[in-house]
Design an enzyme around this catalytic site. Sequence first.
Site: not given
Lengths: 184, 296
Positions: B149-150, B153, B225
């Site tokens: 997930h990071e 980003h 997100e």
Amino acid sequence: MLIVWILVALAALLVIIFFSYYNRFAVLSNRIDNSLSQIDVQLKRRADLIPNLIESVKGYMKHEKAAIQAVTEARKALVAAKDVAKRVRADNQLESALKTIFALAENYPDLKANTTFVELQKELTATEDRVAYARQHYNDSILSYNNLCTTFPGRFFAGMYGRKEKEYIKIEEAERKAVKVKFE
Amino acid sequence: MADRIDFRDQIASNKWKSLFLMFGVAIIIVLLGYVISMAFDPGYTFVIMIIAIIFSLLYTWFSYYNSGKIAVWSVGAKEAERSRYRDYYNAVEGLTIASGLPIPKLYVMQSAQINAFASGRNPKNSVICVTEGALQKLDRKELEGVLAHELGHVASYDIRFMTLVTVMVGMVAIISEIFLRSLWFRGGNRDNKGSMIFLAIGIVLAIVAPIVVILVQLAISRKREYTADASAVKFTRYPQGLIGALKKIGHENRVPEKQVSKAVAPLFISAPIHEWISTHPPLSELNSFKLRRCLS
């Protein structure tokens, strides 16, 4: 006068578009080569770990000659394989041989307490993950390249630059990652 | 579905937004300088304006190149040693192979909660930071999900925009606070009408500026997100990891984290401070969204 400037601007825009598509094909194609070599790097890393594993296991698993033999042979096949597809297949073989070793290791508490062995086991699992990820990236890279080749306007430029859709080398993604989704 | 996520549009939009934000904040700083000088002593406007312009340029330049370091420093994170955090490194390295990204600098932050954030100005200069709690409480697949997930980003350049927002907004908040506090000390000993008007404008600005930027941040964050979750699934091909992690986060992170400043909070996967509007989508909604996405 204004019309001249508009034409100049349009021409410049066109040149930029042509260049950017040329570069896009080049970048995506390089990515495929790069991801393919990444698979190799990870496979080599894995193969390099095996002798150490055999060394640490040998002393404990005296009665499991066959299992150890299988690992050694799978590694040999992996090192000897000529192209990536064959190496990946050999790696699958190696993976299942290793699974047997790790399963058998459960019967040897001394071995399981050996830190070198535990470290190696961890390391091998990690490289297996990496191999899986490298294969996945390879497939993704081919997919984005092919999508560019087959969809408009990329298709038009592909014809112009002589870029063709690439064949997948059949490298399946690891089954371990099979996705289970609950239907509700 | 792998190719539905193409980062190019997102990257371009994040780069533009970052540029816009940097200009915007620089102009706001100059305007604030003007208002402040008018409110206190119009005689020095010229000098104050020059100082404000120089300061805003320096400030923008400094935040651009150091935003990642500032974010990491502000939560007191330490660089992760490879020998101690082997699993952490292994997970990130695997994911960078899957995503074709360079390996970010890895940090660990002292906290029992499960949390993580990514920062930096581009993938080459990116950092990922997780809490000790995340490393201890999540299993390998769940940790991988959070890290993916990071990395999502990172890949989309969300990190550039989000870190710039937090660092620069944090500053706006501080400046406004100082301005407001100095008003208390001045008291009402001068009754110049012009000065009063500027005073009023100054107060309004000081109150409105941070709120506006926070609102902007909240408005954009939700979609980011979702996209990062989708990228995580793309990288790991294993949604259960992230879902499991988010469930654990929802279960464990009931108590707000105290050591994280409000400005940095929205960077985290689980917002450490309970705010009146939450930056990240509620977890149950998130799960269902993700499942739906995987099924389609």
